[in-house]
Design an enzyme around this catalytic site. Structure first.
Site, mmCIF file in Angstrom:
data_model
loop_
_atom_site.group_PDB
_atom_site.id
_atom_site.type_symbol
_atom_site.label_atom_id
_atom_site.label_comp_id
_atom_site.label_asym_id
_atom_site.label_seq_id
_atom_site.Cartn_x
_atom_site.Cartn_y
_atom_site.Cartn_z
ATOM 1 N N GLY A 154 -29.231 0.670 40.159
ATOM 2 C CA GLY A 154 -28.240 1.176 40.632
ATOM 3 C C GLY A 154 -27.764 1.878 40.162
ATOM 4 O O GLY A 154 -27.849 2.174 39.566
ATOM 5 N N LYS A 210 -10.723 1.471 37.907
ATOM 6 C CA LYS A 210 -11.482 2.215 36.257
ATOM 7 C C LYS A 210 -11.489 3.729 36.539
ATOM 8 O O LYS A 210 -11.381 3.434 35.766
ATOM 9 C CB LYS A 210 -12.989 1.268 36.708
ATOM 10 C CG LYS A 210 -12.806 0.452 35.863
ATOM 11 C CD LYS A 210 -14.079 -0.486 35.378
ATOM 12 C CE LYS A 210 -14.541 -1.812 34.548
ATOM 13 N NZ LYS A 210 -15.804 -2.408 35.044
#
Ligand code: S3P
Length: 452
Positions: free
Chosen positions: A110, A50
């Protein structure tokens, strides 16, 4: 799931097109060129590419550049152009649940790629605060820095916060996980973006402190396998609404489809796609294990949690024969019972091939998986869970039970002996094992639900 989603959309929207999977080796640049030369009109890019593809694109939109990750490439004359539909996908999932992050305190758990997308979604959709919690605080700080940079270079430049969506006085913070219970404000919206709780770690969760969950109004776990993570379970137990990331997956695909084909996918069709994907992911569940391991009680509860039908081979045999299991054993012997059991299991498998709509949970008699033929059919019928229990616990559970023909006489030593003979076969038969010794029916059923 992506080929399924896009294939369905092409078909239903009457657009000629095909979505295929292409592995791309370490050389991202060469891989992209090859796919461009093939004439592809677009690509999705997934982990771990990505960010790696960005230097080889003809450009990206501002938010993808700020995040540093793209998931959708659109063919242009001078190469592929990158956008990030994960953000829009998550936004649409939030909307779809009837919520909004606008003016809300938001919590990101996260600091990986998914957390970045969630944080930027909250920023662009006008959250009043965004707190990124992570074990590695530097990574969380980097997201906050990148959000600040986005505000400086785009939101401020637009000189129009309304257009950028960003709240002028948004509070951005990065903190270690250890602070999550203290710092989270009442009524917050949380996004679980870590990989804790993913297969095969189903029972793990980033924190199990109820004080944290009690402060949440609503949460999304970006994971969609398992369907209900322990994080979601804890949210619900403490009064917060919780969803998994399946809708985000569908919506990011819908956004990419819309960008590639310059169309708008109608809402009803999105719902159809969701149902299609959900039903593809659903599997029948078979519970095997020794008598008294909890197959029927856990099976019934599990079928309610999953909204599945519930069947049980012993009850089906009793209904077919019009006699109790005890009487079948007495009058016709064990071999006859085993034959009935084999025929039934084969029949259930055959019927499962034409199965439409609801899936089922099937509890099989304690001796069913001793037959290799049964084991093969059951594995083809669905996911086989071995409900494991120790001899001590089984003895207690069956203390007052007189309906077990194989346990007549000295029940305790028969349980021990039979269990010893069978344990290895049960383990082999199970695609997964749930130890029911320490659990209530509810806990064991919830464990089962998480693993499916
Ligand atoms: C058997 C278990 C029983 C039943 C039959 C034989 C076995 O089912 O099928 O008595 O061989 O272990 P449950 O395990 O559902 O009690």
């Amino acid at each position: 799931m992506s080929p399924l989603i896009h294939g369905y959309l092409y078909d239903k929207m009457n657009i000629e097109g095909k979505y295929d999977l292409y592995p791309i080796k370490d050389d991202v640049k060469a891989g992209l060129k090859e796919l461009y030369d093939k004439g592809l009109s677009g690509l999705n890019v997934t982990v771990p590419h990505k960010s790696a593809v960005i230097p080889y694109l003809s450009g990206t939109d501002e938010i993808a550049l700020s995040i540093g990750a793209v998931n959708t490439l659109i063919r242009k004359n001078d190469g592929f152009y990158g956008i990030n539909t994960d953000i829009e996908g998550l936004k649409r999932e939030v909307e779809d649940t009837g919520h909004s992050v606008k003016g809300m305190d938001t919590v990101i758990l996260g600091a990986g790629g998914a957390a970045r997308a969630a944080a930027f979604m909250c920023l662009r959709e006008g959250a009043s605060s965004i707190t990124v919690f992570n074990r590695n605080i530097q990574k969380a700080e980097k997201i906050v820095e990148d959000m600040r940079e986005y505000i400086r270079s785009y939101a401020l430049k637009a000189q129009d916060y309304e257009r950028s969506g960003v709240q002028p006085d948004v509070i951005l913070k990065a903190l270690p996980f250890s602070e999550v219970s203290n710092v989270t404000k009442n009524g917050s919206i949380a996004f679980q973006c870590t990989s804790v709780g993913l297969k095969p770690d189903y029972d793990s969760v980033i924190t199990d402190d109820p004080a944290f969950y009690q402060k949440l109004k609503f949460a999304i776990d970006l994971v969609y396998v398992p369907k209900t993570t322990r994080f979601m379970q804890l949210c619900r137990e403490n009064g917060a609404e919780a969803y998994n990331g399946l809708k985000m997956l569908i919506f990011q695909a819908v956004c990419a489809f819309e960008a590639w084909n310059d169309v708008e996918v109608p809402k009803d069709l999105v719902r159809e796609v969701y149902e299609k994907v959900e039903s593809t992911m659903r599997r029948n569940v078979i519970l095997a294990g020794f008598m008294g391991s909890g197959k029927s009680s856990v099976g019934k509860r599990l079928s309610e949690l999953l909204d599945y039908e519930y069947y049980d081979t012993d009850s089906m045999i009793v209904a077919n024969e019009g006699k109790s299991i005890n009487r079948i054993f007495e009058e016709s012997g064990e071999a006859f019972f085993r034959k009935l059991e084999e025929e039934l299991i084969e029949d259930i498998y055959k019927r499962s091939l034409e199965q439409k709509g609801k899936r089922f949970v099937l509890s099989v008699g304690g001796g069913a998986v001793l037959s290799e033929k049964n084991r093969e059919y059951l594995k083809k019928t669905g996911l086989v869970i071995y409900l494991k229990a120790s001899a001590g616990v089984i003895k207690k559970r069956l203390e007052n039970d007189a309906n077990r023909p194989l346990l007549k006489g000295d029940k305790a030593s028969k349980i021990e002996e039979l269990l010893k003979q069978r344990e290895a076969v049960y383990e082999e038969a199970g695609d997964l094992i749930i130890d029911t010794d320490p659990d209530t029916v509810e806990e064991a059923a919830l464990k089962g639900e998480r693993r499916i």
